[in-house]
Design a protein around this motif. Structure first.
Motif, PDB file in Angstrom:
ATOM      1  N   ARG A   1      42.515 -16.771 -57.400  1.00  0.00           N
ATOM      2  CA  ARG A   1      43.072 -16.819 -56.055  1.00  0.00           C
ATOM      3  C   ARG A   1      44.551 -17.159 -56.167  1.00  0.00           C
ATOM      4  O   ARG A   1      44.910 -18.201 -56.700  1.00  0.00           O
ATOM      5  CB  ARG A   1      42.340 -17.882 -55.242  1.00  0.00           C
ATOM      6  N   PRO A   2      45.445 -16.303 -55.640  1.00  0.00           N
ATOM      7  CA  PRO A   2      46.882 -16.598 -55.739  1.00  0.00           C
ATOM      8  C   PRO A   2      47.250 -17.878 -54.994  1.00  0.00           C
ATOM      9  O   PRO A   2      46.652 -18.214 -53.979  1.00  0.00           O
ATOM     10  CB  PRO A   2      47.547 -15.393 -55.065  1.00  0.00           C
ATOM     11  N   SER A   3      48.257 -18.545 -55.501  1.00  0.00           N
ATOM     12  CA  SER A   3      48.848 -19.689 -54.822  1.00  0.00           C
ATOM     13  C   SER A   3      50.113 -19.193 -54.121  1.00  0.00           C
ATOM     14  O   SER A   3      50.866 -18.406 -54.689  1.00  0.00           O
ATOM     15  CB  SER A   3      49.216 -20.774 -55.838  1.00  0.00           C
ATOM     16  N   TRP A   4      50.323 -19.665 -52.916  1.00  0.00           N
ATOM     17  CA  TRP A   4      51.515 -19.260 -52.160  1.00  0.00           C
ATOM     18  C   TRP A   4      52.522 -20.398 -52.070  1.00  0.00           C
ATOM     19  O   TRP A   4      53.437 -20.365 -51.262  1.00  0.00           O
ATOM     20  CB  TRP A   4      51.114 -18.814 -50.752  1.00  0.00           C
ATOM     21  N   SER A   5      52.393 -21.415 -52.931  1.00  0.00           N
ATOM     22  CA  SER A   5      53.239 -22.605 -52.819  1.00  0.00           C
ATOM     23  C   SER A   5      54.721 -22.326 -53.079  1.00  0.00           C
ATOM     24  O   SER A   5      55.577 -23.089 -52.629  1.00  0.00           O
ATOM     25  CB  SER A   5      52.745 -23.708 -53.760  1.00  0.00           C
ATOM     26  N   ARG A   6      55.037 -21.253 -53.778  1.00  0.00           N
ATOM     27  CA  ARG A   6      56.452 -20.934 -54.041  1.00  0.00           C
ATOM     28  C   ARG A   6      57.107 -20.204 -52.872  1.00  0.00           C
ATOM     29  O   ARG A   6      58.333 -20.079 -52.815  1.00  0.00           O
ATOM     30  CB  ARG A   6      56.579 -20.105 -55.319  1.00  0.00           C
ATOM     31  N   ALA A   7      56.302 -19.709 -51.936  1.00  0.00           N
ATOM     32  CA  ALA A   7      56.855 -19.030 -50.757  1.00  0.00           C
ATOM     33  C   ALA A   7      57.275 -20.085 -49.733  1.00  0.00           C
ATOM     34  O   ALA A   7      56.556 -21.043 -49.470  1.00  0.00           O
ATOM     35  CB  ALA A   7      55.819 -18.093 -50.155  1.00  0.00           C
ATOM     36  N   ALA A   8      58.460 -19.898 -49.157  1.00  0.00           N
ATOM     37  CA  ALA A   8      58.936 -20.822 -48.124  1.00  0.00           C
ATOM     38  C   ALA A   8      58.102 -20.627 -46.859  1.00  0.00           C
ATOM     39  O   ALA A   8      57.662 -19.511 -46.565  1.00  0.00           O
ATOM     40  CB  ALA A   8      60.406 -20.569 -47.834  1.00  0.00           C
ATOM     41  N   PRO A   9      57.889 -21.689 -46.086  1.00  0.00           N
ATOM     42  CA  PRO A   9      57.152 -21.551 -44.829  1.00  0.00           C
ATOM     43  C   PRO A   9      57.934 -20.699 -43.829  1.00  0.00           C
ATOM     44  O   PRO A   9      59.160 -20.556 -43.938  1.00  0.00           O
ATOM     45  CB  PRO A   9      56.987 -22.991 -44.345  1.00  0.00           C
ATOM     46  N   GLY A  10      57.229 -20.181 -42.852  1.00  0.00           N
ATOM     47  CA  GLY A  10      57.829 -19.273 -41.873  1.00  0.00           C
ATOM     48  C   GLY A  10      59.049 -19.811 -41.172  1.00  0.00           C
ATOM     49  O   GLY A  10      60.041 -19.094 -40.995  1.00  0.00           O
ATOM     50  N   GLU A  11      59.017 -21.088 -40.792  1.00  0.00           N
ATOM     51  CA  GLU A  11      60.166 -21.649 -40.059  1.00  0.00           C
ATOM     52  C   GLU A  11      61.412 -21.736 -40.932  1.00  0.00           C
ATOM     53  O   GLU A  11      62.529 -21.777 -40.432  1.00  0.00           O
ATOM     54  CB  GLU A  11      59.835 -23.019 -39.444  1.00  0.00           C
ATOM     55  N   THR A  12      61.225 -21.721 -42.251  1.00  0.00           N
ATOM     56  CA  THR A  12      62.348 -21.708 -43.187  1.00  0.00           C
ATOM     57  C   THR A  12      62.756 -20.281 -43.523  1.00  0.00           C
ATOM     58  O   THR A  12      63.949 -19.956 -43.574  1.00  0.00           O
ATOM     59  CB  THR A  12      61.972 -22.451 -44.488  1.00  0.00           C
ATOM     60  N   SER A  13      61.775 -19.427 -43.748  1.00  0.00           N
ATOM     61  CA  SER A  13      62.080 -18.087 -44.248  1.00  0.00           C
ATOM     62  C   SER A  13      62.541 -17.109 -43.165  1.00  0.00           C
ATOM     63  O   SER A  13      63.376 -16.246 -43.440  1.00  0.00           O
ATOM     64  CB  SER A  13      60.888 -17.513 -45.018  1.00  0.00           C
ATOM     65  N   GLU A  14      62.049 -17.244 -41.948  1.00  0.00           N
ATOM     66  CA  GLU A  14      62.437 -16.286 -40.904  1.00  0.00           C
ATOM     67  C   GLU A  14      63.948 -16.247 -40.678  1.00  0.00           C
ATOM     68  O   GLU A  14      64.536 -15.152 -40.635  1.00  0.00           O
ATOM     69  CB  GLU A  14      61.692 -16.573 -39.604  1.00  0.00           C
ATOM     70  N   PRO A  15      64.644 -17.389 -40.551  1.00  0.00           N
ATOM     71  CA  PRO A  15      66.105 -17.319 -40.380  1.00  0.00           C
ATOM     72  C   PRO A  15      66.823 -16.707 -41.587  1.00  0.00           C
ATOM     73  O   PRO A  15      67.873 -16.077 -41.438  1.00  0.00           O
ATOM     74  CB  PRO A  15      66.534 -18.771 -40.174  1.00  0.00           C
TER      75      PRO A  15
END
Length: 150
Positions: A86-100
């Protein structure tokens, strides 16, 4: 940031059966992932790199042509599959950080004079494309910072 770039003759993105972004090429499809620590400054640097890459037919860039770009946010580019199934998504920034950051990337591409279409941030999207060449590159912000060897 991590961007998967594909040279396309056409591409579109739909949400719930509605086309929300579409380009006719030659142009680029940019799948964009954001990780922790990425900023609008990171996005601006990468937008300049993407706009100037001479990867379109005739070794032209999007800025030279000018050619359209379809930008689709994709947090799964930072999926970690080293452990288990199962992939881990911990390296992806959360939406409130990444959307801007994704929005800053789109704005910077437009400042380079490019026609930019987008998907819908955070939605389940269906992406259709015709890869031309095929040409696919991965552009990673970490690599823009490192000096070249040899």
């Amino acid at each position: 940031m991590r961007i998967v770039l594909q040279v396309v003759s056409r591409a579109s993105v739909s949400v719930e059966g509605e086309t929300v972004g579409e380009i006719a090429g030659p142009g680029l499809l940019a799948l964009v992932g954001v990780t922790h620590g990425d900023t609008a400054e990171t996005a601006v640097k990468l937008a300049g790199k993407v706009a100037g890459l001479r990867i379109l037919p005739g070794e032209t860039s999007c800025a030279d042509a000018p050619a359209p770009v379809l930008v689709v946010s994709q947090f799964t580019l930072y999926g970690d599959v080293r452990k288990g199934r199962r992939p881990s998504w911990s390296r992806a920034a959360p939406g409130e950080t990444s959307e801007p950051v994704v929005e800053a990337f789109v704005a910077a591409l437009r400042e380079h004079g490019l026609a930019v279409e987008t998907g819908r941030f955070g939605a389940h999207m269906e992406v259709s494309l015709v890869n031309d060449g095929p040409v696919t590159l991965v552009v990673d912000s970490d690599e823009l910072e490192r000096p070249r060897r040899g």
